[in-house]
Design an enzyme around this catalytic site. Structure first.
Site, PDB file in Angstrom:
ATOM      1  N   ASP A   3       0.838  -1.198   0.000  1.00 39.51           N
ATOM      2  CA  ASP A   3       0.000   0.000   0.000  1.00 39.51           C
ATOM      3  C   ASP A   3       0.881   1.258   0.000  1.00 39.51           C
ATOM      4  OD1 ASP A   3      -2.302   1.474   0.027  1.00 39.51           O
ATOM      5  OD2 ASP A   3      -3.032   0.735   1.960  1.00 39.51           O
ATOM      6  N   GLU A  53       2.836   6.943  -2.503  1.00 45.63           N
ATOM      7  CA  GLU A  53       2.568   8.143  -3.313  1.00 45.63           C
ATOM      8  C   GLU A  53       3.008   9.436  -2.617  1.00 45.63           C
ATOM      9  OE1 GLU A  53      -0.692   5.050  -3.590  1.00 45.63           O
ATOM     10  OE2 GLU A  53      -0.183   6.474  -2.010  1.00 45.63           O
ATOM     11  N   ASP A  96      -8.810   3.715  -3.192  1.00 47.08           N
ATOM     12  CA  ASP A  96      -9.936   3.986  -2.288  1.00 47.08           C
ATOM     13  C   ASP A  96     -11.110   4.604  -3.033  1.00 47.08           C
ATOM     14  OD1 ASP A  96      -8.153   3.083  -0.439  1.00 47.08           O
ATOM     15  OD2 ASP A  96      -7.736   5.031   0.447  1.00 47.08           O
TER      16      ASP A  96
END
Length: 742
Positions: free
Chosen positions: A419, A422, A485
């Protein structure tokens, strides 16, 4: 970034310098370099106090032509740069004919006429212009803030449509959009993207080509926006480098692009089954996990992978890679018990080290964390309190990180959800001296590669899979990626599909999404429709944020839908894994927009609410509670896989489907291999194999893969003229097979 004020004027504070006139050309066997003045030169004195652009034209691979435009060459090149595993220099040839210079590579060439105004013309094998960089097409700009930008423009033909540029959730066709390559954790409902890939696919009535801007930092695109007949891209730098990739079909473009930047690894067959997670902030322990696994088994819903999200670790200590002893006191025993039930196990990780974690002090002492210019460790409280960032430009930090993950593999973990990646700062200093601006997007590549390389070493090639959120060019080598998400709504379901189709046109072969949506709790209708969509995607995962995604939370019908579509996907594995092997060997994605298979059908080019799953299955998810769906079938007789209904194309159709169905049509002339074992994705595909033959399948060779992507069996299916039934004319490698007319 826009530099002009309409067609005639410049924006305030902007000074432009355009390649205007060729002053010299140096030619080698496989490349040429042109020197372009930024004004018309009428006399010797005009060469003074005036810039000169250096334009290198070369061939990094067959069918690919590179252009590097440089203003001042003395700037230090700090890196990083995109790695090009398929680079094959020397594939080009230069020909000079009077004032005309031409560089060719495969079916693509670039031409420059020294005697004419500045223009680079890219042409196909028949001499037709594919695109060009002409007047104002090669330039640099000084802006009012003192920045220096290099820019290039490539012409857009009449009817040309632009796609790709990563996983983007804005309109599918990029024409008219402003797009910045800059990694961000922005969800699926904005112009921001987790996966920024500076590669665009161009499709028009004349054919297809691609453009790859080989700059890992911020690339600003104006796609028919600042200048409506041009695609412009700019970087804040002293040089810009781009590659034009030949077609003539969209598939040809993707084959060449992925051959250059890397093809996706083949995920293991077990990864194509259903994944179930704990969800994010829900309460769970081993008892909860066991109840979920028991609940799936009791309801006869096959489950392949169980995933532990963030809170398998202790609060405030992500990532320290240690199980929370208060919740999981016996992790090795728990993992063994899950393995005894035939499950694989995934755990969540990220590249951040919270200050409370013991690993923070350990990594800080060894110099494994990213630092500021003054030597302080970079930290903030967003996400984890006092978190720092592992410096993957440091080989020792990479080895340290892999060693921590290996402990989990030794415990019984099979794969990782990588995950984040970024939110990478630019006010830092990297171990290898990388440019912070260029590293912002590129960091994810290093992160995912470190984890994927460990899996390949410890589990072996063909057994390695990630569930990654962020990526950039080349990241397709480390599958699988999921859409991030999204909200729990029909709108978010549609935008997720749009993002996945965009990513597939950016070179990524495998893609997934959170079934039911991540944020919020879906109503039962959304969840059931999303189940059908998710289980007819490359990879299928049930996951949410603050609520569980076990099907019985949404009613008995949701249980039935989950069961039927999971079992259907398992039966389709002989077909799906063959398409997966094709993605691995050719770069043509498993889950693909309609335009890839039907580039000559103008209607197919804008479709973003349906897709082809492999070469022969058309899927149109239902985005409504009442089951109404509008979709398009190309030319020919298409046969519904579940009902046998036949429809004629080309035509738009409106249908109404129950929750146990959706438009799922088999392509005209196809023969679909289906296994008998619906209980698992990696079973024996040959025992009880059925070949479903469409009415117009006449002479079709069907290949059934093995569990490693090789060939387990081949069959030749022909049509019996007298009875009109399909039969096997010959077969190799398999046992008994049943042919059924669909």
């Amino acid at each position: 970034m826009k530099f002009t004020d309409g067609f005639w004027l410049m924006r305030d504070g902007v000074e432009a310098s355009y390649a205007t006139e060729v002053r010299d050309v140096r030619v080698d066997a496989d490349r040429f370099t042109a020197f372009a003045a930024a004004q018309r030169i009428e006399r010797r004195g005009d060469t003074l106090n005036s810039p000169l652009l250096t334009v290198d034209c070369f061939t990094p691979a067959e069918g690919v032509i590179g252009v590097r435009v440089t203003h001042h060459a003395g700037k230090r090149r700090l890196g990083p740069d995109f790695l090009l595993p398929g680079e094959d220099a020397g594939t080009g040839a230069v020909r000079r004919d009077g004032t005309r210079v031409e560089l060719s590579s495969g079916p693509l060439s670039v031409c420059l006429d020294e005697a004419a105004p500045w223009q680079l013309s890219f042409r196909d094998a028949d001499g037709r212009e594919v695109t060009s960089s002409g007047r104002k097409g090669t330039a640099f700009f000084h802006t009012g803030d003192g920045a220096h930008h290099m820019a290039a423009q490539l012409s857009l033909g009449v009817g040309e449509q632009v796609y790709g540029l990563g996983e983007r959730f804005t309109p599918f066709v990029r024409n008219g959009q402003v797009v910045d390559m800059w990694q961000a954790d922005g969800g699926t409902s904005s112009e921001q993207a987790y996966k920024n890939v500076p590669f665009s696919l161009h499709v028009s009535p004349a054919g297809a080509y691609g453009v790859f801007v080989a700059h890992p930092g911020r690339v600003s695109y104006e796609i028919g926006s600042e200048s409506v007949g041009q695609m412009q891209f700019s970087v804040e730098d002293q040089s810009v480098e781009y590659y034009v990739v030949a077609g003539p079909t969209p598939k040809d473009v993707l084959r060449r692009y992925t051959a250059l930047t890397g093809r996706p690894a083949l995920p293991p067959a077990w990864s194509f089954g259903l994944w179930l997670t704990t969800s994010f902030t829900t309460q769970y322990d081993e008892e909860t996990v066991t109840s979920f696994v028991d609940g799936m088994a009791e309801r006869d819903i096959p489950l392949s992978v169980f995933h532990f999200d963030c809170f398998w670790m202790r609060e405030y200590q992500w990532s320290d890679f240690e199980w929370d002893p208060a919740v999981f006191p016996d992790p090795e025993g728990m993992l063994a018990r899950l393995k005894e039930r035939g499950l694989r196990v995934s755990v969540w990780i990220n590249p951040y080290i919270a200050q409370k974690s013991a690993l923070f002090e350990e990594a800080a002492a060894q110099g494994y964390l990213v630092k500021r210019a003054n030597g302080d460790i970079w930290q903030w409280d967003l996400w984890q309190a006092g978190m720092a960032l592992v410096d993957f430009t440091n080989p020792e930090a990479c080895a340290w990180f892999r060693a921590k993950l290996k402990v989990l593999l030794d415990q019984g973990v099979d794969c990782f959800k990588t995950d984040f990646g970024e939110r990478i700062p630019t006010d830092v200093v990297w171990h290898d001296g990388s440019d912070p601006e260029r590293m912002h997007n590129y960091y994810t590549h290093l992160y995912n590669q470190v984890v994927f390389d460990l899996l390949e070493k410890e589990r072996g090639r063909g057994e390695s899979v990630l569930f990654a959120r962020s990526a950039t060019a080349g990241g397709q080598q480390f599958p699988v990626h999921w859409g991030g998400d999204c909200f729990s709504s029909f709108g978010a379901m549609a935008e997720s599909l749009r993002g996945g189709l965009s990513l597939s046109l950016s070179g990524f072969g495998f893609w997934s999404h959170d079934i039911g949506g991540f944020e919020g709790t879906p109503d039962a209708a959304v969840f059931k429709r999303w189940l059908a969509f998710g289980l007819l995607s490359s990879h299928s995962r049930l996951h949410g944020s603050s609520s569980y995604r076990v099907p019985w939370e949404f009613g008995d019908e949701a249980v039935n839908v989950a069961r039927s579509f999971t079992r259907l996907k398992h039966r389709l594995m002989p077909y799906l894994y063959g398409a997966a092997a094709e993605a691995h060997t050719t770069g043509v994605p498993l889950m693909r927009p309609m335009l890839l298979d039907f580039p000559d059908d103008p209607t197919a080019r804008a479709l973003d609410r349906q897709y082809m799953l492999g070469p022969d299955l058309l899927v149109a998810p239902v985005f409504s509670a009442d089951g109404d769906v509008e979709f398009y079938v190309p030319e020919g007789t298409w046969t519904h896989l579940l009902t046998g209904e036949r429809v004629e194309g080309p035509a738009w159709r409106r249908e109404r489907h129950g929750f146990d169905s959706l438009p799922l049509y088999v392509r005209p002339g196809a023969v679909l291999p289906m296994g008998a074992d619906a209980s698992r994705p990696d079973g024996d595909w040959l025992t009880g194999l059925t070949l479903l033959a469409t009415p117009d399948a006449q002479d079709v060779t069907v290949t059934v893969p093995d569990l490693h992507g090789g060939v387990a069996a081949t069959y030749r299916v022909v049509r019996d003229g007298a009875r009109g039934e399909a039969t096997v004319a010959e077969g190799h490698g398999g046992g008994e097979v049943t042919v059924r007319n669909l």
